[in-house]
Design an enzyme around this catalytic site. Structure first.
Site, PDB file in Angstrom:
ATOM      1  N   ASP A   9       0.899  -1.398   0.085  1.00 37.06           N
ATOM      2  CA  ASP A   9      -0.259  -0.386   0.019  1.00 37.06           C
ATOM      3  C   ASP A   9       0.727   1.140  -0.049  1.00 37.06           C
ATOM      4  OD1 ASP A   9      -1.208   2.252   0.706  1.00 37.06           O
ATOM      5  OD2 ASP A   9      -2.696   1.367   2.453  1.00 37.06           O
ATOM      6  N   ASP A  33      -5.532   7.372  -5.190  1.00 37.28           N
ATOM      7  CA  ASP A  33      -6.236   8.804  -4.594  1.00 37.28           C
ATOM      8  C   ASP A  33      -6.790   9.066  -3.859  1.00 37.28           C
ATOM      9  OD1 ASP A  33      -6.172  10.987  -5.210  1.00 37.28           O
ATOM     10  OD2 ASP A  33      -7.306  11.490  -6.733  1.00 37.28           O
ATOM     11  N   TYR A 126      -8.495   4.482 -15.393  1.00 37.77           N
ATOM     12  CA  TYR A 126      -8.243   4.673 -16.679  1.00 37.77           C
ATOM     13  C   TYR A 126      -7.800   3.695 -17.641  1.00 37.77           C
ATOM     14  CZ  TYR A 126      -8.440   9.701 -15.122  1.00 37.77           C
ATOM     15  OH  TYR A 126      -8.547  11.014 -14.321  1.00 37.77           O
TER      16      TYR A 126
HETATM   17  N1  APR Z   1      -1.236   1.343  -3.193  1.00 42.73           N
HETATM   18  C1  APR Z   1      -0.450   1.293  -3.969  1.00 42.73           C
HETATM   19  N2  APR Z   1      -1.117   1.215  -5.827  1.00 42.73           N
HETATM   20  C2  APR Z   1      -2.355   0.945  -5.304  1.00 42.73           C
HETATM   21  C3  APR Z   1      -3.287   1.750  -4.130  1.00 42.73           C
HETATM   22  C4  APR Z   1      -2.357   1.582  -3.116  1.00 42.73           C
HETATM   23  N3  APR Z   1      -3.354   1.928  -1.841  1.00 42.73           N
HETATM   24  N4  APR Z   1      -4.591   1.772  -4.476  1.00 42.73           N
HETATM   25  C5  APR Z   1      -4.580   0.883  -6.163  1.00 42.73           C
HETATM   26  N5  APR Z   1      -3.552   0.790  -6.471  1.00 42.73           N
HETATM   27  C6  APR Z   1      -3.042   0.598  -7.488  1.00 42.73           C
HETATM   28  C7  APR Z   1      -4.443   0.486  -8.588  1.00 42.73           C
HETATM   29  O1  APR Z   1      -4.199  -1.050  -8.235  1.00 42.73           O
HETATM   30  C8  APR Z   1      -3.749   0.517  -9.774  1.00 42.73           C
HETATM   31  O2  APR Z   1      -2.599  -0.736 -10.028  1.00 42.73           O
HETATM   32  O3  APR Z   1      -2.992   2.513  -8.075  1.00 42.73           O
HETATM   33  C9  APR Z   1      -2.745   1.369  -9.396  1.00 42.73           C
HETATM   34  C10 APR Z   1      -3.476   2.869 -10.169  1.00 42.73           C
HETATM   35  O4  APR Z   1      -5.312   2.483 -10.450  1.00 42.73           O
HETATM   36  P1  APR Z   1      -6.188   4.242 -10.022  1.00 42.73           P
HETATM   37  O5  APR Z   1      -5.454   4.733  -8.874  1.00 42.73           O
HETATM   38  O6  APR Z   1      -7.241   3.467 -10.793  1.00 42.73           O
HETATM   39  O7  APR Z   1      -5.685   5.323 -11.170  1.00 42.73           O
HETATM   40  P2  APR Z   1      -5.942   5.411 -12.168  1.00 42.73           P
HETATM   41  O8  APR Z   1      -6.102   4.561 -13.403  1.00 42.73           O
HETATM   42  O9  APR Z   1      -4.122   6.304 -12.318  1.00 42.73           O
HETATM   43  O10 APR Z   1      -6.673   6.516 -12.696  1.00 42.73           O
HETATM   44  C11 APR Z   1      -7.019   7.827 -11.940  1.00 42.73           C
HETATM   45  O11 APR Z   1      -9.578   7.289 -10.496  1.00 42.73           O
HETATM   46  O12 APR Z   1      -9.452   7.306  -7.738  1.00 42.73           O
HETATM   47  C12 APR Z   1      -9.197   8.236  -9.205  1.00 42.73           C
HETATM   48  O13 APR Z   1      -8.923  10.446  -8.688  1.00 42.73           O
HETATM   49  C13 APR Z   1      -8.918   8.830  -9.453  1.00 42.73           C
HETATM   50  O14 APR Z   1      -9.941   9.818 -11.452  1.00 42.73           O
HETATM   51  C14 APR Z   1      -8.878   9.244 -10.664  1.00 42.73           C
HETATM   52  C15 APR Z   1      -8.859   7.894 -11.621  1.00 42.73           C
END
Ligand code: APR
Length: 170
Positions: A9, A33, A126
């Site tokens: 995490d 996020d 995304y």
């Molecule tokens: N620690 C590490 N990695 C994480 C965590 C965490 N706590 N939570 C999620 N992830 C991973 C996911 O498994 C994925 O591989 O982060 C990666 C990116 O996923 P998303 O968070 O969905 O980010 P993204 O695809 O860039 O989308 C961005 O999602 O939450 C919204 O506000 C954000 O609109 C934006 C979009």
């Protein structure tokens, strides 16, 4: 420069800066996020709100970065970036994703940080395919001249970790 792939995490990592995969408004969301905002506490949202909008609803355009403190996180800083939404791969997504990594590393080196952790930017909501995104991440990081910087690629699942490890050995 040191690169490592960890399954963790990102909000728990004791590094100088963690990168947030945010939305252009920088007002939080789901995924990494949401986790970062929860762990950093409400002052992070206040700090994000205080950043100027460059166009209506946009505090950080795709490929750019914005810096805030980490507040209650172990990390001193959060480098917020906005990855591209996957649109099939022929719409400049790779260049946009590369810009996220490049700009984040530039900010870290500008602040003389020694450690930074990235999530798999764009690989969740995304929709960026993990193997393709891993190749971009590794190529940009390899091209950086930031010798003093240790870079953690932080994965939240085994599939992402395996894609990144594969990209590192090819
Ligand atoms: N620690 C590490 N990695 C994480 C965590 C965490 N706590 N939570 C999620 N992830 C991973 C996911 O498994 C994925 O591989 O982060 C990666 C990116 O996923 P998303 O968070 O969905 O980010 P993204 O695809 O860039 O989308 C961005 O999602 O939450 C919204 O506000 C954000 O609109 C934006 C979009």
């Amino acid at each position: 420069m040191w690169i490592e792939v960890v399954e963790a995490d990102i909000t728990r990592l004791e590094v100088d800066a963690i990168v947030n995969a945010a939305a252009p408004a920088l007002l939080g969301g789901g995924g990494v996020d949401g986790a970062i905002h929860r762990a950093a506490g409400p002052r992070l949202l206040e700090a994000c709100r205080a950043l100027p909008e460059v166009s209506p609803g946009v505090r950080c355009p795709v490929g750019e970065v914005r810096l805030t403190p980490g507040f209650e996180l172990p990390a001193r800083y959060v480098i917020h970036t906005v990855g591209p939404i996957w649109r099939g791969g022929n719409q400049g997504e790779a260049a946009e994703l590369a810009a996220c990594y490049r700009h984040a590393v530039r900010v870290a080196t500008g602040l003389e940080l020694t450690s930074i952790a990235f999530p798999a930017i764009s690989c969740g909501v995304y929709g960026y395919p993990i193997a393709a995104a891993s190749a971009v991440a590794v190529a940009v990081i390899r091209a950086t001249l930031a010798r003093e910087l240790s870079i953690t690629l932080c994965c939240y699942n085994a599939e992402t970790a395996s894609a990144l490890r594969h990209a590192l050995v090819t």
